[in-house]
Design a protein around this motif. Sequence first.
Motif, PDB file in Angstrom:
ATOM      1  N   SER A 135       0.883  -1.168   0.000  1.00  0.00           N
ATOM      2  CA  SER A 135       0.000   0.000   0.000  1.00  0.00           C
ATOM      3  C   SER A 135       0.917   1.214   0.000  1.00  0.00           C
ATOM      4  CB  SER A 135      -0.946  -0.005   1.202  1.00  0.00           C
ATOM      5  OG  SER A 135      -0.225   0.015   2.422  1.00  0.00           O
ATOM      6  N   ASN A 136       0.556   2.192  -0.803  1.00  0.00           N
ATOM      7  CA  ASN A 136       1.519   3.261  -1.082  1.00  0.00           C
ATOM      8  C   ASN A 136       1.293   4.497  -0.212  1.00  0.00           C
ATOM      9  OD1 ASN A 136       3.736   4.344  -2.321  1.00  0.00           O
ATOM     10  ND2 ASN A 136       2.890   4.332  -4.382  1.00  0.00           N
ATOM     11  N   TYR A 137       2.248   5.412  -0.326  1.00  0.00           N
ATOM     12  CA  TYR A 137       2.275   6.639   0.471  1.00  0.00           C
ATOM     13  C   TYR A 137       2.185   7.853  -0.450  1.00  0.00           C
ATOM     14  CZ  TYR A 137       4.838   3.047   3.094  1.00  0.00           C
ATOM     15  OH  TYR A 137       5.228   1.874   3.674  1.00  0.00           O
ATOM     16  N   ALA A 138       1.717   8.960   0.079  1.00  0.00           N
ATOM     17  CA  ALA A 138       1.806  10.220  -0.659  1.00  0.00           C
ATOM     18  C   ALA A 138       3.286  10.529  -0.874  1.00  0.00           C
ATOM     19  CB  ALA A 138       1.151  11.342   0.146  1.00  0.00           C
ATOM     20  N   GLY A 139       3.672  10.800  -2.109  1.00  0.00           N
ATOM     21  CA  GLY A 139       5.066  11.109  -2.399  1.00  0.00           C
ATOM     22  C   GLY A 139       5.862   9.948  -2.960  1.00  0.00           C
ATOM     23  N   PHE A 140       5.254   8.766  -3.030  1.00  0.00           N
ATOM     24  CA  PHE A 140       5.962   7.608  -3.590  1.00  0.00           C
ATOM     25  C   PHE A 140       5.197   7.024  -4.778  1.00  0.00           C
ATOM     26  CE2 PHE A 140       9.216   4.996  -0.891  1.00  0.00           C
ATOM     27  CZ  PHE A 140      10.223   5.847  -1.305  1.00  0.00           C
ATOM     28  N   GLY A 141       4.394   7.872  -5.438  1.00  0.00           N
ATOM     29  CA  GLY A 141       3.539   7.380  -6.512  1.00  0.00           C
ATOM     30  C   GLY A 141       4.300   6.716  -7.644  1.00  0.00           C
ATOM     31  N   ILE A 142       5.415   7.309  -8.073  1.00  0.00           N
ATOM     32  CA  ILE A 142       6.164   6.757  -9.206  1.00  0.00           C
ATOM     33  C   ILE A 142       6.946   5.525  -8.785  1.00  0.00           C
ATOM     34  CG2 ILE A 142       7.853   7.255 -10.998  1.00  0.00           C
ATOM     35  CD1 ILE A 142       5.118   8.839 -11.076  1.00  0.00           C
ATOM     36  N   TYR A 143       7.693   5.630  -7.708  1.00  0.00           N
ATOM     37  CA  TYR A 143       8.485   4.495  -7.223  1.00  0.00           C
ATOM     38  C   TYR A 143       7.586   3.315  -6.860  1.00  0.00           C
ATOM     39  CZ  TYR A 143      11.395   1.753  -4.014  1.00  0.00           C
ATOM     40  OH  TYR A 143      12.051   0.724  -3.380  1.00  0.00           O
ATOM     41  N   GLY A 144       6.545   3.580  -6.056  1.00  0.00           N
ATOM     42  CA  GLY A 144       5.636   2.508  -5.669  1.00  0.00           C
ATOM     43  C   GLY A 144       4.917   1.917  -6.866  1.00  0.00           C
ATOM     44  N   GLY A 145       4.566   2.780  -7.841  1.00  0.00           N
ATOM     45  CA  GLY A 145       3.909   2.287  -9.045  1.00  0.00           C
ATOM     46  C   GLY A 145       4.801   1.352  -9.841  1.00  0.00           C
ATOM     47  N   ALA A 146       6.085   1.699  -9.947  1.00  0.00           N
ATOM     48  CA  ALA A 146       7.025   0.843 -10.673  1.00  0.00           C
ATOM     49  C   ALA A 146       7.213  -0.497  -9.959  1.00  0.00           C
ATOM     50  CB  ALA A 146       8.368   1.555 -10.823  1.00  0.00           C
ATOM     51  N   LYS A 147       7.298  -0.456  -8.634  1.00  0.00           N
ATOM     52  CA  LYS A 147       7.447  -1.694  -7.875  1.00  0.00           C
ATOM     53  C   LYS A 147       6.176  -2.543  -7.939  1.00  0.00           C
ATOM     54  CE  LYS A 147      11.657  -1.532  -6.148  1.00  0.00           C
ATOM     55  NZ  LYS A 147      12.670  -2.562  -6.485  1.00  0.00           N
ATOM     56  N   ALA A 148       5.007  -1.885  -7.966  1.00  0.00           N
ATOM     57  CA  ALA A 148       3.754  -2.627  -8.098  1.00  0.00           C
ATOM     58  C   ALA A 148       3.686  -3.324  -9.453  1.00  0.00           C
ATOM     59  CB  ALA A 148       2.567  -1.689  -7.921  1.00  0.00           C
ATOM     60  N   ALA A 149       4.179  -2.660 -10.492  1.00  0.00           N
ATOM     61  CA  ALA A 149       4.233  -3.288 -11.819  1.00  0.00           C
ATOM     62  C   ALA A 149       5.136  -4.520 -11.781  1.00  0.00           C
ATOM     63  CB  ALA A 149       4.730  -2.288 -12.853  1.00  0.00           C
ATOM     64  N   LEU A 150       6.268  -4.403 -11.097  1.00  0.00           N
ATOM     65  CA  LEU A 150       7.178  -5.542 -10.953  1.00  0.00           C
ATOM     66  C   LEU A 150       6.480  -6.690 -10.230  1.00  0.00           C
ATOM     67  CD1 LEU A 150      10.102  -6.687 -11.192  1.00  0.00           C
ATOM     68  CD2 LEU A 150      10.549  -5.662  -8.952  1.00  0.00           C
ATOM     69  N   GLU A 151       5.700  -6.376  -9.209  1.00  0.00           N
ATOM     70  CA  GLU A 151       5.013  -7.413  -8.444  1.00  0.00           C
ATOM     71  C   GLU A 151       3.979  -8.146  -9.290  1.00  0.00           C
ATOM     72  OE1 GLU A 151       3.668  -6.908  -4.574  1.00  0.00           O
ATOM     73  OE2 GLU A 151       5.670  -6.388  -3.832  1.00  0.00           O
ATOM     74  N   LEU A 152       3.132  -7.426 -10.006  1.00  0.00           N
ATOM     75  CA  LEU A 152       2.095  -8.081 -10.783  1.00  0.00           C
ATOM     76  C   LEU A 152       2.674  -8.854 -11.960  1.00  0.00           C
ATOM     77  CD1 LEU A 152      -0.778  -5.455 -10.694  1.00  0.00           C
ATOM     78  CD2 LEU A 152      -0.581  -7.584  -9.432  1.00  0.00           C
ATOM     79  N   MET A 153       3.738  -8.336 -12.553  1.00  0.00           N
ATOM     80  CA  MET A 153       4.422  -9.099 -13.598  1.00  0.00           C
ATOM     81  C   MET A 153       4.976 -10.401 -13.016  1.00  0.00           C
ATOM     82  SD  MET A 153       7.651 -10.025 -14.780  1.00  0.00           S
ATOM     83  CE  MET A 153       8.767  -8.855 -14.018  1.00  0.00           C
ATOM     84  N   SER A 154       5.536 -10.323 -11.798  1.00  0.00           N
ATOM     85  CA  SER A 154       6.116 -11.495 -11.157  1.00  0.00           C
ATOM     86  C   SER A 154       5.051 -12.549 -10.844  1.00  0.00           C
ATOM     87  CB  SER A 154       6.841 -11.099  -9.869  1.00  0.00           C
ATOM     88  OG  SER A 154       7.917 -10.225 -10.144  1.00  0.00           O
ATOM     89  N   GLU A 155       3.851 -12.100 -10.466  1.00  0.00           N
ATOM     90  CA  GLU A 155       2.771 -13.043 -10.201  1.00  0.00           C
ATOM     91  C   GLU A 155       2.438 -13.848 -11.457  1.00  0.00           C
ATOM     92  OE1 GLU A 155      -0.689 -11.355  -8.434  1.00  0.00           O
ATOM     93  OE2 GLU A 155       0.417 -10.433  -6.773  1.00  0.00           O
ATOM     94  N   SER A 156       2.344 -13.162 -12.590  1.00  0.00           N
ATOM     95  CA  SER A 156       2.075 -13.844 -13.855  1.00  0.00           C
ATOM     96  C   SER A 156       3.240 -14.749 -14.246  1.00  0.00           C
ATOM     97  CB  SER A 156       1.812 -12.807 -14.952  1.00  0.00           C
ATOM     98  OG  SER A 156       1.593 -13.435 -16.198  1.00  0.00           O
ATOM     99  N   LEU A 157       4.454 -14.229 -14.112  1.00  0.00           N
ATOM    100  CA  LEU A 157       5.649 -14.998 -14.460  1.00  0.00           C
ATOM    101  C   LEU A 157       5.731 -16.289 -13.663  1.00  0.00           C
ATOM    102  CD1 LEU A 157       8.341 -14.793 -16.136  1.00  0.00           C
ATOM    103  CD2 LEU A 157       9.384 -13.876 -14.044  1.00  0.00           C
ATOM    104  N   ARG A 158       5.380 -16.215 -12.394  1.00  0.00           N
ATOM    105  CA  ARG A 158       5.406 -17.401 -11.531  1.00  0.00           C
ATOM    106  C   ARG A 158       4.495 -18.493 -12.092  1.00  0.00           C
ATOM    107  NH1 ARG A 158       6.283 -18.359  -5.813  1.00  0.00           N
ATOM    108  NH2 ARG A 158       4.752 -19.805  -4.914  1.00  0.00           N
TER     109      ARG A 158
END
Length: 272
Positions: A135-158
């Motif tokens: 769950s993200n914080y105010a001020g981390f929209g870009i960084y958290g968004g990029a990491k969230a993309a990595l997470e969902l890609m990893s779920e599919s990859l798994r």
Amino acid sequence: MNRTKWLITGCSSGFGRAIAEGALAAGQHVIATARDVRSIADLERAGSCEVMALDITDADQVREVIGAAGELDVIVNNAGYGLVGAVEECSDEQIRRNVETNFFGPLNVIRAALPGLRAQKSGHIVNISAAAAISNYAGFGIYGGAKAALELMSESLRLELASLGIKVSLVQPGPFRTDFIARGLEKAGTQIDDYQASAGKFGRFLDSMNGKQPGDPAKAAAAIVKMVLEGEAPLHLPLGKYVVKKFRDKAAALTREAEKWEAVAAGTEFGV
């Protein structure tokens, strides 16, 4: 204990260096990478370790390094950096560069390594994520968004790799006493007064906690190495009490939302 070959990105400091040192201490063969090999030259003297220059955003260089590495057993995608600032405050260049590093970079490494992993029908891909992807914080929209993309890609990859003998795990660390805040955190180029009570407050909080984080990077690295060597492959490996609480809080919040909007959701289907 079997000896495995690890390729670890972003080994100049922080988790990357700690994981490399932990794997070496466990008797493993490590290929440690960083943009500047001078920052990791000392690791070659730490045991069975090779060092290679690698910019994970350079797909051609990634393919060259993976090819030169030979057969690999473990890929640790650790290289990355933070970007703090409101979404509106971050420049186009800052946004693109952060997403290139935190999402497309690991993707370059994974895609380059997959042909070899598929051929040997084994391997473990470990992607270092962040608490901001839970769950993200105010001020981390870009960084958290990029990491969230990595997470969902990893779920599919798994799911794609499960039948091929290749494991995929996400590591989600909380606040650890690395140099992430001091050296690995870029700040938005523009500050807008309207965001000082949200994104600005979060940035100031990060500055205040530098050097006071409760997490021990060496212990985190030991947990990751132990997980891999014991053959465990959880989809999510939370590190630190903070992240475990964050998991539970997010699950509870999702349950509350599902219950509140269940009737509305059901009413959107045919025949209702």
